[in-house]
Design an enzyme around this catalytic site. Structure first.
Site, PDB file in Angstrom:
ATOM      1  CB  THR A 169      -4.928 -62.709   4.258  1.00  0.00           C
ATOM      2  OG1 THR A 169      -5.392 -63.004   2.949  1.00  0.00           O
ATOM      3  CG2 THR A 169      -5.425 -61.337   4.697  1.00  0.00           C
ATOM      4  NE  ARG A 197     -11.153 -63.532  -4.679  1.00  0.00           N
ATOM      5  CZ  ARG A 197     -10.661 -63.521  -3.447  1.00  0.00           C
ATOM      6  NH1 ARG A 197      -9.644 -62.737  -3.150  1.00  0.00           N
ATOM      7  NH2 ARG A 197     -11.183 -64.273  -2.510  1.00  0.00           N
ATOM      8  CB  VAL A 198     -12.348 -57.340  -4.926  1.00  0.00           C
ATOM      9  CG1 VAL A 198     -12.238 -56.693  -3.557  1.00  0.00           C
ATOM     10  CG2 VAL A 198     -11.705 -56.450  -5.990  1.00  0.00           C
ATOM     11  CB  THR A 220      -6.856 -64.512   7.497  1.00  0.00           C
ATOM     12  OG1 THR A 220      -6.226 -65.346   6.522  1.00  0.00           O
ATOM     13  CG2 THR A 220      -6.865 -65.228   8.832  1.00  0.00           C
ATOM     14  N   GLY A 221      -8.875 -65.846   5.392  1.00  0.00           N
ATOM     15  CA  GLY A 221      -9.575 -67.061   4.966  1.00  0.00           C
ATOM     16  C   GLY A 221     -10.226 -66.872   3.605  1.00  0.00           C
TER      17      GLY A 221
HETATM   18  N1  GLY Z   1      -9.127 -63.423   2.621  1.00  0.00           N
HETATM   19  C1  GLY Z   1      -8.363 -63.036   1.507  1.00  0.00           C
HETATM   20  C2  GLY Z   1      -9.052 -63.222   0.237  1.00  0.00           C
HETATM   21  O1  GLY Z   1      -9.924 -64.076   0.092  1.00  0.00           O
HETATM   22  O2  GLY Z   1      -8.708 -62.523  -0.671  1.00  0.00           O
END
Ligand code: GLY
Length: 301
Positions: A169, A197-198, A220-221
């Site tokens: 990301t 999926r979000v 991010t993660g």
């Molecule tokens: N951090 C990006 C995701 O899990 O979609």
């Protein structure tokens, strides 16, 4: 004071991909810094820096994004103006070349914040946002990864992050000479994700948050964990109550992510004075930052 922070994902970036990540975040920083140093706005700096990484197949954003379990690419992105509190975001959107630009257009041209799926694409078409084919976003590396994952028992997102699967990301946080803090984040999500999926990236407060009187954050993660602790807003709240210390806030928020929900990831943070901080609990995180108080930019992976 002007300041710009960039990230290109927090995960176990292998040695042979370190240089590509370093170059990618450095290029994004240079583009945004050029804008800010000429008196441009944080909104332009964040959008154009992220566009550069959406163009770079190294990262899981725009071109280079992960493929979902039915072989499609679905994109998430968000941007927030910390002075007006206006924000724009898209989730599970296909065929958009620059997702952060569509998020910006929603922020600036609609009364809404988050548009999903075909409605977001329709909005983009109405507002001149560049559309593309899935093939324009798909790179060979991700097609191979997707093929390899088919027919295998699906690894849960949590296990995927534990096993240090990629998480590229991208994000940016900027402070311009008018004191405006803007944060933005863009992603293709997680490999082989369930359609629709979000993650955290398009959710204001989770993956992105900005308040020009306190600071801005991009995360991010592992998105499912980040959502549970509302990570970006948590960092900003911590800064509000700790005298504006971004290092302590970033550190404590990632500790909370790990302790409470066994989450993994990283954050980039600017406080309202443009003091930067980064913290992550993954083996590596790609980041680049510069402020007018620094003699030169820092590029680290
Ligand atoms: N951090 C990006 C995701 O899990 O979609």
């Amino acid at each position: 004071m002007i300041a710009l922070m960039i990230h290109g994902g927090a995960w176990d970036i292998p040695d042979d991909l370190v240089e590509a990540h370093r170059q990618g975040v450095a290029r994004a920083l240079a583009i945004g810094w050029e804008i800010l140093s000429k008196g441009g706005s944080s909104i332009d700096a964040v959008e154009k820096s992220i566009n550069a990484m959406e163009d770079d197949p190294t990262f899981d954003a725009g071109r280079g994004s992960f493929v979902n379990s039915i072989g499609e690419i679905e994109l998430d992105a968000s941007i927030m103006n910390g002075s007006t509190f206006r924000a724009g975001a898209i989730a599970a959107v296909q065929n958009i070349r620059y997702p952060i630009s569509l998020a910006r257009s929603i922020m600036e041209n609609s009364e809404h914040i988050l548009l999903v799926g075909t409605g977001a694409v329709r909005f983009g078409r109405e507002h001149g946002i560049l559309q593309c084919r899935d093939d324009d976003l798909l790179v060979g590396r991700e097609l191979e990864r997707w093929k390899e994952l088919q027919g295998k028992e699906n690894v849960s997102t949590k296990d995927a992050f534990r096993k240090k699967r990629p998480g590229d990301t991208v994000g940016a946080v900027a402070l311009d000479e008018n004191g405006l803090i803007v944060a933005g984040t863009s992603t293709g999500g997680t490999p082989n994700k369930y359609p629709g999926r979000v993650g955290d990236s398009p959710l204001i407060g989770c993956g992105t948050y900005a308040d020009s009187t306190i600071g801005g954050v991009s995360c991010t993660g592992w998105g499912e964990a980040i959502i549970k602790v509302v990570l970006a807003k948590t960092v900003v709240d911590m800064m509000e109550h700790n005298g504006g210390d971004p290092v302590a806030a970033a550190t404590q928020a990632i500790e909370r992510l790990e302790e409470k929900v066994e989450g993994y990831g990283g954050v980039i943070v600017l406080n309202r004075e443009g003091v930067p901080a980064v913290f992550f609990n993954t083996p590596r995180m790609a980041r680049a930052y510069c402020t007018s108080a620094m003699a030169s930019a820092r590029i680290e992976v």
